[in-house]
Design a protein around this motif. Structure first.
Motif, mmCIF file in Angstrom:
data_model
loop_
_atom_site.group_PDB
_atom_site.id
_atom_site.type_symbol
_atom_site.label_atom_id
_atom_site.label_comp_id
_atom_site.label_asym_id
_atom_site.label_seq_id
_atom_site.Cartn_x
_atom_site.Cartn_y
_atom_site.Cartn_z
ATOM 1 N N SER A 6 27.109 46.548 -0.751
ATOM 2 C CA SER A 6 25.964 47.420 -0.986
ATOM 3 C C SER A 6 26.112 48.099 -2.336
ATOM 4 C CB SER A 6 25.856 48.457 0.129
ATOM 5 O OG SER A 6 27.009 49.274 0.157
ATOM 6 N N GLY A 7 25.045 48.761 -2.765
ATOM 7 C CA GLY A 7 25.093 49.553 -3.985
ATOM 8 C C GLY A 7 24.411 48.932 -5.178
ATOM 9 N N GLY A 8 23.921 47.725 -5.033
ATOM 10 C CA GLY A 8 23.225 47.098 -6.129
ATOM 11 C C GLY A 8 21.883 47.761 -6.394
ATOM 12 N N GLY A 9 21.263 47.357 -7.498
ATOM 13 C CA GLY A 9 19.964 47.908 -7.839
ATOM 14 C C GLY A 9 19.568 47.569 -9.248
ATOM 15 N N LEU A 10 18.546 48.260 -9.718
ATOM 16 C CA LEU A 10 18.030 48.076 -11.072
ATOM 17 C C LEU A 10 18.491 49.245 -11.938
ATOM 18 C CD1 LEU A 10 16.126 46.704 -13.138
ATOM 19 C CD2 LEU A 10 14.260 48.072 -12.155
ATOM 20 N N VAL A 11 19.065 48.944 -13.083
ATOM 21 C CA VAL A 11 19.571 49.981 -13.975
ATOM 22 C C VAL A 11 19.310 49.559 -15.409
ATOM 23 C CG1 VAL A 11 21.901 48.991 -14.049
ATOM 24 C CG2 VAL A 11 21.578 51.442 -14.469
ATOM 25 N N GLN A 12 19.146 50.530 -16.281
ATOM 26 C CA GLN A 12 18.961 50.222 -17.695
ATOM 27 C C GLN A 12 20.300 49.899 -18.351
ATOM 28 O OE1 GLN A 12 16.824 53.563 -19.416
ATOM 29 N NE2 GLN A 12 14.884 52.455 -19.201
ATOM 30 N N ALA A 13 20.238 49.147 -19.423
ATOM 31 C CA ALA A 13 21.441 48.836 -20.191
ATOM 32 C C ALA A 13 22.150 50.126 -20.593
ATOM 33 C CB ALA A 13 21.091 48.017 -21.424
ATOM 34 N N GLY A 14 23.463 50.127 -20.454
ATOM 35 C CA GLY A 14 24.250 51.310 -20.731
ATOM 36 C C GLY A 14 24.494 52.186 -19.519
ATOM 37 N N GLY A 15 23.802 51.888 -18.444
ATOM 38 C CA GLY A 15 23.936 52.681 -17.231
ATOM 39 C C GLY A 15 25.107 52.241 -16.376
ATOM 40 N N SER A 16 25.206 52.861 -15.199
ATOM 41 C CA SER A 16 26.323 52.612 -14.286
ATOM 42 C C SER A 16 25.829 52.361 -12.867
ATOM 43 C CB SER A 16 27.266 53.824 -14.259
ATOM 44 O OG SER A 16 27.831 54.064 -15.524
ATOM 45 N N LEU A 17 26.616 51.613 -12.146
ATOM 46 C CA LEU A 17 26.413 51.411 -10.715
ATOM 47 C C LEU A 17 27.775 51.331 -10.044
ATOM 48 C CD1 LEU A 17 23.634 48.642 -10.403
ATOM 49 C CD2 LEU A 17 23.442 51.023 -9.679
ATOM 50 N N GLN A 81 33.273 49.900 -9.681
ATOM 51 C CA GLN A 81 32.573 50.824 -10.565
ATOM 52 C C GLN A 81 32.211 50.089 -11.836
ATOM 53 O OE1 GLN A 81 31.638 54.146 -10.104
ATOM 54 N NE2 GLN A 81 30.554 53.835 -12.043
ATOM 55 N N MET A 82 30.932 50.046 -12.140
ATOM 56 C CA MET A 82 30.449 49.293 -13.297
ATOM 57 C C MET A 82 29.799 50.258 -14.274
ATOM 58 S SD MET A 82 28.866 45.942 -11.376
ATOM 59 C CE MET A 82 27.490 46.852 -10.684
ATOM 60 N N ASN A 83 30.393 50.372 -15.449
ATOM 61 C CA ASN A 83 29.878 51.246 -16.495
ATOM 62 C C ASN A 83 29.429 50.427 -17.700
ATOM 63 O OD1 ASN A 83 30.623 53.475 -14.891
ATOM 64 N ND2 ASN A 83 32.656 53.575 -15.834
ATOM 65 N N SER A 84 28.676 51.051 -18.565
ATOM 66 C CA SER A 84 28.212 50.385 -19.795
ATOM 67 C C SER A 84 27.618 49.014 -19.480
ATOM 68 C CB SER A 84 29.366 50.244 -20.788
ATOM 69 O OG SER A 84 29.918 51.501 -21.108
ATOM 70 N N LEU A 85 26.749 48.990 -18.508
ATOM 71 C CA LEU A 85 26.179 47.718 -18.061
ATOM 72 C C LEU A 85 25.320 47.075 -19.141
ATOM 73 C CD1 LEU A 85 25.438 48.739 -14.393
ATOM 74 C CD2 LEU A 85 26.745 46.715 -15.079
ATOM 75 N N LYS A 86 25.367 45.748 -19.143
ATOM 76 C CA LYS A 86 24.626 44.951 -20.114
ATOM 77 C C LYS A 86 23.667 44.022 -19.365
ATOM 78 C CE LYS A 86 28.768 44.717 -23.037
ATOM 79 N NZ LYS A 86 29.726 43.803 -23.711
ATOM 80 N N PRO A 87 22.610 43.583 -20.020
ATOM 81 C CA PRO A 87 21.693 42.635 -19.348
ATOM 82 C C PRO A 87 22.412 41.385 -18.828
ATOM 83 C CG PRO A 87 20.652 43.525 -21.293
ATOM 84 C CD PRO A 87 22.073 44.025 -21.319
ATOM 85 N N GLU A 88 23.460 40.963 -19.523
ATOM 86 C CA GLU A 88 24.189 39.774 -19.071
ATOM 87 C C GLU A 88 25.032 40.013 -17.821
ATOM 88 O OE1 GLU A 88 24.141 41.101 -22.161
ATOM 89 O OE2 GLU A 88 26.123 40.912 -23.137
ATOM 90 N N ASP A 89 25.101 41.248 -17.367
ATOM 91 C CA ASP A 89 25.766 41.548 -16.090
ATOM 92 C C ASP A 89 24.832 41.307 -14.897
ATOM 93 O OD1 ASP A 89 27.276 44.360 -17.707
ATOM 94 O OD2 ASP A 89 28.243 42.440 -17.225
ATOM 95 N N THR A 90 23.587 41.022 -15.180
ATOM 96 C CA THR A 90 22.627 40.767 -14.103
ATOM 97 C C THR A 90 23.054 39.561 -13.274
ATOM 98 O OG1 THR A 90 20.770 41.725 -15.314
ATOM 99 C CG2 THR A 90 20.243 40.124 -13.589
ATOM 100 N N ALA A 91 23.175 39.770 -11.962
ATOM 101 C CA ALA A 91 23.647 38.712 -11.060
ATOM 102 C C ALA A 91 23.639 39.247 -9.638
ATOM 103 C CB ALA A 91 25.056 38.276 -11.433
#
Length: 121
Positions: A6-17, A81-91
């Motif tokens: 669980s915990g996935g979602g939509l976030v802007q680049a640079g954000g965290s999940l 913990q995912m920080n500094s997310l990038k569009p290429e992390d989409t999966a």
């Protein structure tokens, strides 16, 4: 055995999940745990792994310094913990359990159902 991510979602680049994976039906502290991801049209790839004790971790080069894997054996849960997310992390992100710490999919016996992470630019 059930692994519930669980915990996935939509976030802007640079954000965290923060992803969570709750395990049941196995002696959690006996298993190494890992996170994998699969983007559309691509192979499922290793992201991060953690030993049964939490004392050892490993990461894919693409996420080193941005993602942190951890676990709580009292709660039978592993986190990413995912920080500094990038569009290429989409999966779709999957958690899995193994008898040893490793990067190969073949080492992992049990898999969760996956949680979608989408990073917008």
């Amino acid at each position: 055995v059930q692994l519930q991510a669980s915990g996935g979602g939509l976030v802007q680049a640079g954000g965290s999940l923060r992803l969570s994976c709750a395990a049941s039906g196995l002696t959690f502290s006996n298993y190494a745990m890992g996170w994998f991801r699969q983007a559309p049209g691509k192979e499922r790839e290793f992201v991060a792994g953690i030993s049964w004790s939490g004392g050892s971790t490993n990461y894919a080069d693409s996420v080193k310094g941005r993602f942190t894997i951890s676990r709580n054996n009292l709660k039978n849960t592993v986190y990413l913990q995912m920080n500094s997310l990038k569009p290429e992390d989409t999966a779709v992100y999957y958690c899995a359990s193994a008898f040893g710490l490793g990067t190969a999919r073949s080492m992992y016996a049990y898999w969760g159902q996956g949680t979608q992470v989408t990073v917008s630019s």
